[in-house]
Design an enzyme around this catalytic site. Structure first.
Site, mmCIF file in Angstrom:
data_model
loop_
_atom_site.group_PDB
_atom_site.id
_atom_site.type_symbol
_atom_site.label_atom_id
_atom_site.label_comp_id
_atom_site.label_asym_id
_atom_site.label_seq_id
_atom_site.Cartn_x
_atom_site.Cartn_y
_atom_site.Cartn_z
ATOM 1 C CB THR A 1 -0.887 0.036 1.257
ATOM 2 O OG1 THR A 1 -0.060 0.335 2.392
ATOM 3 C CG2 THR A 1 -1.583 -1.295 1.489
ATOM 4 C CB CYS A 2 0.337 4.843 -0.267
ATOM 5 S SG CYS A 2 -1.067 5.016 0.798
ATOM 6 C CG ASN A 3 0.691 4.878 4.740
ATOM 7 O OD1 ASN A 3 1.445 5.768 4.352
ATOM 8 N ND2 ASN A 3 -0.539 5.095 5.118
ATOM 9 N NE ARG A 4 0.632 -1.280 6.651
ATOM 10 C CZ ARG A 4 1.076 -1.193 7.894
ATOM 11 N NH1 ARG A 4 1.953 -2.061 8.330
ATOM 12 N NH2 ARG A 4 0.648 -0.242 8.703
ATOM 13 C CG HIS B 1 3.263 -6.849 11.810
ATOM 14 N ND1 HIS B 1 3.567 -5.556 12.182
ATOM 15 C CD2 HIS B 1 3.214 -6.846 10.447
ATOM 16 C CE1 HIS B 1 3.708 -4.808 11.101
ATOM 17 N NE2 HIS B 1 3.487 -5.564 10.029
ATOM 18 C CB SER C 1 -3.621 2.499 9.737
ATOM 19 O OG SER C 1 -4.038 1.252 9.291
ATOM 20 C CD GLU D 1 -6.513 3.056 6.829
ATOM 21 O OE1 GLU D 1 -7.431 2.946 6.027
ATOM 22 O OE2 GLU D 1 -5.404 2.528 6.690
ATOM 23 C CD GLN E 1 -7.849 3.475 1.133
ATOM 24 O OE1 GLN E 1 -7.373 4.352 1.853
ATOM 25 N NE2 GLN E 1 -7.791 3.533 -0.175
ATOM 26 N N GLY F 1 -17.084 28.966 -3.909
ATOM 27 C CA GLY F 1 -15.633 29.063 -4.070
ATOM 28 C C GLY F 1 -15.084 27.733 -4.547
ATOM 29 N N GLY G 1 -11.792 26.402 -3.212
ATOM 30 C CA GLY G 1 -10.548 26.162 -2.473
ATOM 31 C C GLY G 1 -10.263 24.676 -2.359
#
Lengths: 273, 430
Positions: B49-52, B100, B110, B115, B117, B190, B192
């Site tokens: 994943t993007c984190n592991r 783990h 996470s 989260e 996901q 707007g 933003g």
């Protein structure tokens, strides 16, 4: 007699337990609190219905429901499923706390009705529906009032920006408003039916006569209740201004009036015993 | 079998390292195939994943790949030198590896605690491994248990309650006021960046319509095409000048302009509740300086929240989630203990059976060899000899069998079982 005290006492304790654990369930939704609350409430429901059933078996339908305490137990028995609906429906979180609390107050009030004689009037069996209709309307108004109270609490939290960690754990305002309105829609015709059947019976009374009955505080307050709810219902339907906080305030205030009529007035009324 | 995990995550490796070790699904499948060719006896799941990036391996106790081999495999597969990322990796074995995985699947490990996901990502990784034929009986049991643990954590604790981002907090406010969104209109004032993020969160609720008001209509149109159109929710650009009319139609307003002064003032909106028939209105003011005068929140059935309110809710939710960690760890520990005991007993049983069969077979062969040499052996004698051999075998194996079962309860049976298998050349019964 002592067993009636035991029923009302146990019922009150059970409903207090249900209230406390329902409140705890709001803060820790995944804990066992919700289950304990449900079990306590169901136990009270079973005891109440058992008591009402035993009373009917012993004294017959008419004789049993003449007893004020039986009517109160019946009222509580109608409120508990409404609270359970509140618990079960994901959109009504928090309502159960208020409804269990209201039921506990009424159940506790029934302690003071034990031993009081039933109405000393003769009436036909169909007139039992008079009391059942009042019990249904009472339960519905209590539920509407509970929804109104929760609505006001949530609005207060949202406006003051306090207790925001409870966001999502309490019922959405929209659900509460809709539930409250439905309860009024069901409760008001039941109340009207109760009033009309009361008048039918009243016209047949000779000792004391109809005039004396009309002076009975419970009759006066019931008529006040009817007028208030009739006006409120009209306003709710035809006045957009009554949406939201005002409507909730009306329903919550009505709850107080209902408790007065159903509990306190039992002690002031001389003819409805 | 031993369960091993090696990998790196957002805590141990900077993004520069993680991105070099990342696998897309195709690369992941290819890597698993390559792993199977090199280590045919092992099972493996590759989670990226993007984190592991983590490689879960189940192998025979004295089998391969070992930790170094697994690290070397990842490095080679990604074209990275081992020494470049080896310091950023961690590795766990057996109960530690299970713990783990359970923590990862339960979203305790996470970046954003709780989260949801990650569970879907773990499930995808497992499915991919199964399709590649790399998730066998052992890892199947491990991952199914991990999914059960994650489910239990989400059901029994408040780890997932509340939102921890500003956009998510806006959704929490909306859900506290409205019960359903299919008949609600969202107005974005707007364009933003934060407003777009918040809008994306609200679009998950599938509102009836989104109105976009911007001083530069082209920018609003760009937002509509980029964010709203892909979701299928109807969206249209409306004139900024007629903002008060749009406020009547809207139920949720997100304001995110760069205006130096409030664009909505109470004095100008005093009749708004009446025009709206007193329907509730949620106003999320994410702009700094604020777009909405705070006094607007005093109007009947109008709820106004600014960026600080949203941040406060997000922070409080995060704190509340952290308080749930101890309960999550309890659940995980209970599952780790239970699973290890179950796994060991499952491994010990076939070993004991194989051992008994092995000894029994030797006894039978010896008996058959000796019997023809004996004279005048009756059927009764044969039976007695066979029974004697059986009893000897049982008595010889009683000690090792008891030891294995005892070790199964403490979680160390696999070492003994594997030694026995190697010593006697035992094979599991099919």
């Amino acid at each position: 007699m002592p067993w009636e005290y035991a029923v009302s006492g146990l019922g009150t304790i059970g409903l207090i337990v249900a209230t406390v654990y329902a409140a705890l369930n709001l803060f820790r939704p995944a804990s066992r609190a919700g289950r304990i609350s449900t079990i306590a409430a169901l136990a009270v429901l079973a005891i109440n219905l058992g008591t009402v059933g035993a009373g009917i078996a012993r004294e017959g339908l008419v004789g049993s429901l003449r007893q004020s305490v039986q009517s109160s137990l019946l009222l509580v028995s109608f409120i508990i499923p409404l609270a359970a609906i509140g618990r079960g429906a994901a959109g009504m979180r928090g309502l159960d706390v208020v409804l269990f609390l209201a039921a506990a107050v009424i159940e506790a009030g029934s302690l003071f009705q034990i031993g009081q004689p039933g109405m000393r009037v003769a009436y036909k069996s169909w007139f039992v529906s008079h009391q059942v209709a009042f019990a249904i309307s009472g339960a519905c108004f209590v539920a509407a009032g509970g929804a109104g109270a929760v609505y006001l609490i949530i609005t207060g939290l949202l406006r003051r920006k306090h207790g925001l960690t409870l966001l999502g754990r309490l019922a959405p305002l929209e659900s509460l408003e809709r539930f409250g309105r439905w309860m009024l829609v069901i409760g008001f015709p039941a109340l009207t039916y109760g009033v009309l059947t009361g008048f039918c019976q009243l016209s047949r009374q000779t000792n004391p006569g109809p005039i004396e009955w009309l002076k009975d505080p419970i009759v006066i307050f019931t008529l006040v209740l009817w007028v208030v709810y009739a006006g409120g219902m009209l306003a709710l339907w035809f006045q957009p201004r009554m949406r939201g906080r005002r409507g909730a305030t009306f329903a919550a205030a009505g709850l107080v009036l209902v408790v007065i009529v159903f509990v306190a007035m039992e002690h002031i009324s001389t003819l409805h015993r | 079998m031993r369960t091993v995990v090696i990998g790196c995550n957002h805590r141990t490796a900077p993004v520069e390292v993680r991105e070099r070790l990342a696998f897309d699904p195709a690369a992941c499948a290819e890597a698993l195939r390559s792993l199977r060719e090199r280590f045919p006896c092992c099972e493996a799941v590759l989670l990226s994943t993007c984190n592991r990036t983590e490689l879960y391996v189940a192998r025979p106790v004295h089998g391969h790949p070992r930790i170094e081999e697994a690290i070397g495999f990842l490095a080679e597969n990604r074209g990275v030198e081992v020494h470049e990322f080896s310091p950023s990796t961690y590795h766990y074995e057996d109960a530690e590896a299970l713990r783990h995985l359970f923590r990862v699947a339960g979203s305790i490990d996470s970046m954003v605690l709780g989260e949801s996901q990650i569970l879907a990502q773990v499930k995808s990784a497992f499915t991919l491994a199964r399709e590649a034929g790399m998730a066998g009986r052992h890892l199947d049991a491990v991952f199914q248990r991990a999914f059960a643990v994650a489910k239990e954590i989400h059901a029994r604790t408040g780890l997932s309650s509340g939102r921890t981002s500003v956009g998510g907090a806006a959704v929490d406010f909306a859900r506290q006021i409205f019960s359903h969104f299919g008949d609600k209109t969202v107005l974005l004032i707007g364009a933003g960046e934060m407003g777009e993020v918040t809008l994306q969160h609200l679009l998950e609720m599938r509102p009836k319509e989104v109105l976009l008001a911007n001083r530069t209509p082209a920018r609003a149109e760009a937002v509509r095409e980029r964010i709203i159109e892909p979701t299928g929710v109807p969206g249209r650009v409306v004139p900024f000048e007629r903002l008060s009319d749009h406020l009547v139609a809207a139920d949720i307003v997100i304001s995110t302009t760069g205006a130096p002064e409030p664009i909505l003032r109470r004095a100008a909106l005093h009749d708004l509740p009446e025009r709206r028939q007193y329907r509730p209105l949620l106003v999320i003011d994410i702009a700094v300086p604020r777009d909405i005068e705070p006094e607007v929140g005093r109007l009947e059935n109008v709820f106004v929240y600014d960026i600080d309110d949203l941040q406060t809710v997000a922070d409080k939710n995060l704190v509340a989630r952290r308080k749930e960690l101890a309960r999550c760890e309890e659940i995980i520990e209970a599952h780790v203990r239970e699973f290890v005991a179950w796994q060991q007993s499952r491994e010990v049983g076939p070993t004991i059976t194989a051992l008994q069969k092995y000894f029994g077979e030797i006894g039978r062969q010896e008996l058959e060899r000796v019997l023809p040499k004996l004279s005048q052996v009756s059927d009764r004698d044969r039976e007695l000899l066979a029974q004697m051999l059986h009893r000897i075998t049982q008595k010889l194996l009683h000690g090792p069998s008891t030891l294995l079962r005892d070790k199964a309860e403490t979680g160390r049976a696999h070492l003994y079982a594997d030694t026995l298998r190697n010593l006697f050349g035992l094979r599991d019964e099919p």
